[in-house]
Design an enzyme around this catalytic site. Structure first.
Site, mmCIF file in Angstrom:
data_model
loop_
_atom_site.group_PDB
_atom_site.id
_atom_site.type_symbol
_atom_site.label_atom_id
_atom_site.label_comp_id
_atom_site.label_asym_id
_atom_site.label_seq_id
_atom_site.Cartn_x
_atom_site.Cartn_y
_atom_site.Cartn_z
ATOM 1 N N LYS A 60 14.206 44.735 26.224
ATOM 2 C CA LYS A 60 15.616 44.976 25.896
ATOM 3 C C LYS A 60 15.793 44.746 24.405
ATOM 4 O O LYS A 60 15.395 43.698 23.889
ATOM 5 C CB LYS A 60 16.510 43.992 26.640
ATOM 6 N N HIS A 73 24.961 32.921 34.342
ATOM 7 C CA HIS A 73 25.405 33.542 33.098
ATOM 8 C C HIS A 73 26.872 33.964 33.097
ATOM 9 O O HIS A 73 27.473 34.070 32.034
ATOM 10 C CB HIS A 73 24.517 34.740 32.754
ATOM 11 N N LYS A 109 9.024 36.064 34.295
ATOM 12 C CA LYS A 109 9.914 37.135 33.812
ATOM 13 C C LYS A 109 9.181 38.475 33.799
ATOM 14 O O LYS A 109 9.761 39.511 34.150
ATOM 15 C CB LYS A 109 10.468 36.805 32.419
ATOM 16 N N HIS A 158 23.698 29.607 23.145
ATOM 17 C CA HIS A 158 23.727 30.370 24.401
ATOM 18 C C HIS A 158 23.043 29.594 25.533
ATOM 19 O O HIS A 158 23.580 29.479 26.638
ATOM 20 C CB HIS A 158 23.053 31.724 24.192
ATOM 21 N N GLU A 172 16.610 47.398 35.000
ATOM 22 C CA GLU A 172 17.711 46.546 35.472
ATOM 23 C C GLU A 172 18.607 47.271 36.478
ATOM 24 O O GLU A 172 19.833 47.262 36.374
ATOM 25 C CB GLU A 172 18.546 46.043 34.287
ATOM 26 N N ARG A 207 11.831 58.388 16.613
ATOM 27 C CA ARG A 207 11.937 58.378 18.095
ATOM 28 C C ARG A 207 10.995 57.383 18.745
ATOM 29 O O ARG A 207 10.676 57.482 19.919
ATOM 30 C CB ARG A 207 11.683 59.764 18.683
ATOM 31 N N GLU A 217 17.228 28.861 29.526
ATOM 32 C CA GLU A 217 16.624 29.998 30.257
ATOM 33 C C GLU A 217 15.442 29.515 31.108
ATOM 34 O O GLU A 217 15.172 30.067 32.178
ATOM 35 C CB GLU A 217 16.176 31.092 29.274
ATOM 36 N N ASN A 276 20.714 37.025 35.714
ATOM 37 C CA ASN A 276 22.080 36.658 35.306
ATOM 38 C C ASN A 276 22.525 35.335 35.901
ATOM 39 O O ASN A 276 23.674 34.921 35.697
ATOM 40 C CB ASN A 276 23.081 37.734 35.761
ATOM 41 N N ARG A 312 16.204 42.718 38.591
ATOM 42 C CA ARG A 312 16.320 42.068 37.271
ATOM 43 C C ARG A 312 17.676 41.389 37.090
ATOM 44 O O ARG A 312 17.832 40.487 36.264
ATOM 45 C CB ARG A 312 16.057 43.113 36.178
ATOM 46 N N HIS A 341 28.860 32.826 29.987
ATOM 47 C CA HIS A 341 29.503 33.745 29.039
ATOM 48 C C HIS A 341 30.984 33.441 28.907
ATOM 49 O O HIS A 341 31.556 33.565 27.827
ATOM 50 C CB HIS A 341 29.315 35.201 29.492
HETATM 51 N N1 LIG Z 1 16.433 41.063 24.536
HETATM 52 C C1 LIG Z 1 16.663 40.203 25.491
HETATM 53 O O1 LIG Z 1 16.284 40.405 26.659
HETATM 54 C C2 LIG Z 1 17.373 38.930 25.160
HETATM 55 C C3 LIG Z 1 17.393 37.870 26.073
HETATM 56 C C4 LIG Z 1 18.005 36.671 25.698
HETATM 57 C C5 LIG Z 1 18.568 36.547 24.428
HETATM 58 N N2 LIG Z 1 18.521 37.606 23.569
HETATM 59 C C6 LIG Z 1 19.090 37.503 22.215
HETATM 60 O O2 LIG Z 1 18.358 36.531 21.490
HETATM 61 C C7 LIG Z 1 19.190 36.042 20.441
HETATM 62 C C8 LIG Z 1 19.025 34.549 20.339
HETATM 63 O O3 LIG Z 1 17.680 34.263 19.994
HETATM 64 P P1 LIG Z 1 17.260 32.837 19.412
HETATM 65 O O4 LIG Z 1 17.886 31.788 20.235
HETATM 66 O O5 LIG Z 1 15.802 32.883 19.242
HETATM 67 O O6 LIG Z 1 18.069 32.791 18.022
HETATM 68 P P2 LIG Z 1 17.680 33.191 16.499
HETATM 69 O O7 LIG Z 1 16.785 34.341 16.440
HETATM 70 O O8 LIG Z 1 18.983 33.268 15.779
HETATM 71 O O9 LIG Z 1 16.896 31.895 16.002
HETATM 72 C C9 LIG Z 1 17.578 30.672 15.935
HETATM 73 C C10 LIG Z 1 17.383 29.989 14.584
HETATM 74 O O10 LIG Z 1 16.078 29.416 14.543
HETATM 75 C C11 LIG Z 1 15.394 29.829 13.356
HETATM 76 N N3 LIG Z 1 13.979 29.823 13.721
HETATM 77 C C12 LIG Z 1 13.308 30.744 14.447
HETATM 78 N N4 LIG Z 1 12.062 30.326 14.677
HETATM 79 C C13 LIG Z 1 11.926 29.130 14.074
HETATM 80 C C14 LIG Z 1 10.861 28.190 13.976
HETATM 81 N N5 LIG Z 1 9.692 28.365 14.601
HETATM 82 N N6 LIG Z 1 11.068 27.056 13.269
HETATM 83 C C15 LIG Z 1 12.273 26.829 12.694
HETATM 84 N N7 LIG Z 1 13.318 27.667 12.758
HETATM 85 C C16 LIG Z 1 13.147 28.801 13.450
HETATM 86 C C17 LIG Z 1 15.997 31.151 13.008
HETATM 87 O O11 LIG Z 1 15.843 31.455 11.643
HETATM 88 C C18 LIG Z 1 17.461 30.936 13.382
HETATM 89 O O12 LIG Z 1 18.127 30.280 12.352
HETATM 90 C C19 LIG Z 1 20.612 36.473 20.775
HETATM 91 O O13 LIG Z 1 21.009 37.489 19.895
HETATM 92 C C20 LIG Z 1 20.512 37.006 22.194
HETATM 93 O O14 LIG Z 1 21.427 38.049 22.459
HETATM 94 C C21 LIG Z 1 17.937 38.781 23.906
HETATM 95 ZN ZN LIG Z 2 20.667 34.139 28.691
#
Ligand SMILES: NC(=O)c1ccc[n+]([C@@H]2O[C@H](COP(=O)([O-])OP(=O)(O)OC[C@H]3O[C@@H](n4cnc5c(N)ncnc54)[C@H](O)[C@@H]3O)[C@@H](O)[C@H]2O)c1
Ligand SMILES: [Zn+2]
Length: 359
Positions: free
Chosen positions: A138, A240, A219, A255, A229, A116, A180, A237, A233, A244
């Site tokens: 999130k 977005h 943020k 993205h 949200e 939990r 972003e 979007n 918050r 999307h």
């Molecule tokens: N929780 C939230 O509020 C929120 C907000 C925006 C996005 N997201 C989520 O985040 C995800 C995308 O995150 P991302 O863009 O970081 O993608 P990711 O985590 O897939 O990383 C992208 C790539 O970069 C590599 N990588 C990471 N750090 C590295 C580094 N320092 N050097 C070399 N390679 C590296 C990873 O192995 C991966 O192949 C999505 O799933 C999205 O839904 C969540």
């Molecule tokens: Zn986004």
């Protein structure tokens, strides 16, 4: 070093620290409070940075997931939970998530679910994860073909953002984070000015190191005011809805790249339907184009609009609701009938293509 604290009525305290050299210093100090520590990362990141974990923690259990969004699934989540159970973690344990947004989202959800809820430290290693996904609590995995369908709100105990991780980041991942960052700039005037003044060096390591804390502070303040949200918050979007729509249509860009494209389209919509300041919106569009680098090819806008219509989140009766930029630091909610939205996306895409600009 810069640090921020998010304290809200409904969430536990979360501290965010921005500084270089986090793995050997700040992390070791934070972990001294825990008797049990468990690391979670993806293959790429662990290969690059796993050996840099402080000596005292090298023998802690580790679970590594394959890299990429395709693995942001319940299967990956349950494999992690199984490994945590196998290590017999107790409630007082800490899960350290080292990686991009995928690792952060899956690990954050596992920390929210295990017994939990146990403490979690996020060490975001991508630009996007530092300025966006690691801040705000999130967490989620994708399910039944829907992104982030299963998740929870739970603030990490700490977020440690270290710009030295950017040295190994592929240029495309930098552009993804810039999406972003420019979005935050569209919502917060001082950040827009910083971006505009430095538009010739948006991908420069020193500039990114300087701009990350400004983004996190922005943020964090939005999250502090509206952690669940319910209102403010939703401003995050911005751009977005259209992003999307294109993302669902072909998914060839990252993205953040779609967010840059979405802002260009929505800035055009804001000029026509929301009384937006045309000169400012032109600058914002230029910033998006600079961040995009080369001109991306997009799928047909009408197809994207059709998918936006199917996305229930966007639809209030037969309308699409957009958070659009209007003036420096100001946004508006704009509702458009789907037919108008589809026709406008097509018109904007045509104009941008004929003008030789992006899209
Ligand atoms: N929780 C939230 O509020 C929120 C907000 C925006 C996005 N997201 C989520 O985040 C995800 C995308 O995150 P991302 O863009 O970081 O993608 P990711 O985590 O897939 O990383 C992208 C790539 O970069 C590599 N990588 C990471 N750090 C590295 C580094 N320092 N050097 C070399 N390679 C590296 C990873 O192995 C991966 O192949 C999505 O799933 C999205 O839904 C969540
Ligand atoms: Zn986004």
């Amino acid at each position: 070093m810069k640090s921020f604290t998010i304290r809200t009525k409904s969430v536990e305290e979360s501290r965010i620290v921005c500084r270089a050299g986090i793995l050997r210093t700040t992390l070791v100090r934070a972990l001294a409070d825990y008797r049990e520590v468990f690391f979670f990362s993806d293959r790429n990141v662990w290969e690059l940075y796993g050996r840099k974990i402080g000596r005292a923690y090298r023998n802690s259990p580790v679970h590594i997931m394959p890299a990429g969004e395709a693995h942001k699934t319940p299967e990956t989540l349950f494999k992690l939970l199984a490994a945590m159970a196998e290590a017999q973690l107790h409630r007082g344990a800490c899960l350290v998530c080292l990686g991009g947004g995928v690792v952060g989202d899956v690990g954050g959800l596992a920390a929210a679910l295990y017994m939990r809820g146990i403490d979690c430290i996020q060490i975001p290693t991508t630009l996007l994860a530092q300025v966006d996904s690691s801040v705000g609590g999130k967490t989620a995995v994708d399910f039944a073909g829907v992104k982030n369908l299963i998740g929870a709100f739970r603030q990490p105990r700490y977020v440690f953002a270290d710009p030295t991780f950017f040295a190994t980041l592929p240029p495309r991942e930098v552009r993804c984070g810039l999406g972003e960052i420019v979005k935050h700039g569209a919502l917060h005037a001082p950040l827009f000015d910083m971006l505009w003044e430095n538009r010739g060096r948006l991908t420069d390591g020193d500039f990114l190191a300087a701009i990350v804390p400004e983004n996190i502070a922005f943020k964090a303040e939005v999250v502090r005011q509206d952690a669940d949200e319910k209102g403010l918050r939703k401003c995050l979007n911005l751009g977005h809805t259209t992003a999307h729509a294109f993302e669902l249509t072909d998914g060839k860009l990252s993205h953040g790249e779609y967010v840059l494209v979405g802002m260009i389209f929505e800035a055009e919509l804001a000029k026509k339907f929301a009384g937006g300041d045309a000169a400012y919106l032109d600058d914002l569009e230029d910033l998006c184009r600079i961040a995009l680098g080369s001109v991306p090819a997009l799928p047909p806008a009408r197809e994207a609009a059709r998918l936006a219509r199917l996305d229930k989140k966007n639809a209030v009766s037969d309308e699409v609701v957009l958070t659009v930029p209007v003036r420096k630091g100001e946004y508006k909610l704009l509702s458009l009938g789907f037919d108008v939205y589809a026709a406008e996306l097509e018109r904007i895409q045509r104009a941008l293509t004929e003008g030789g600009a992006a899209c």
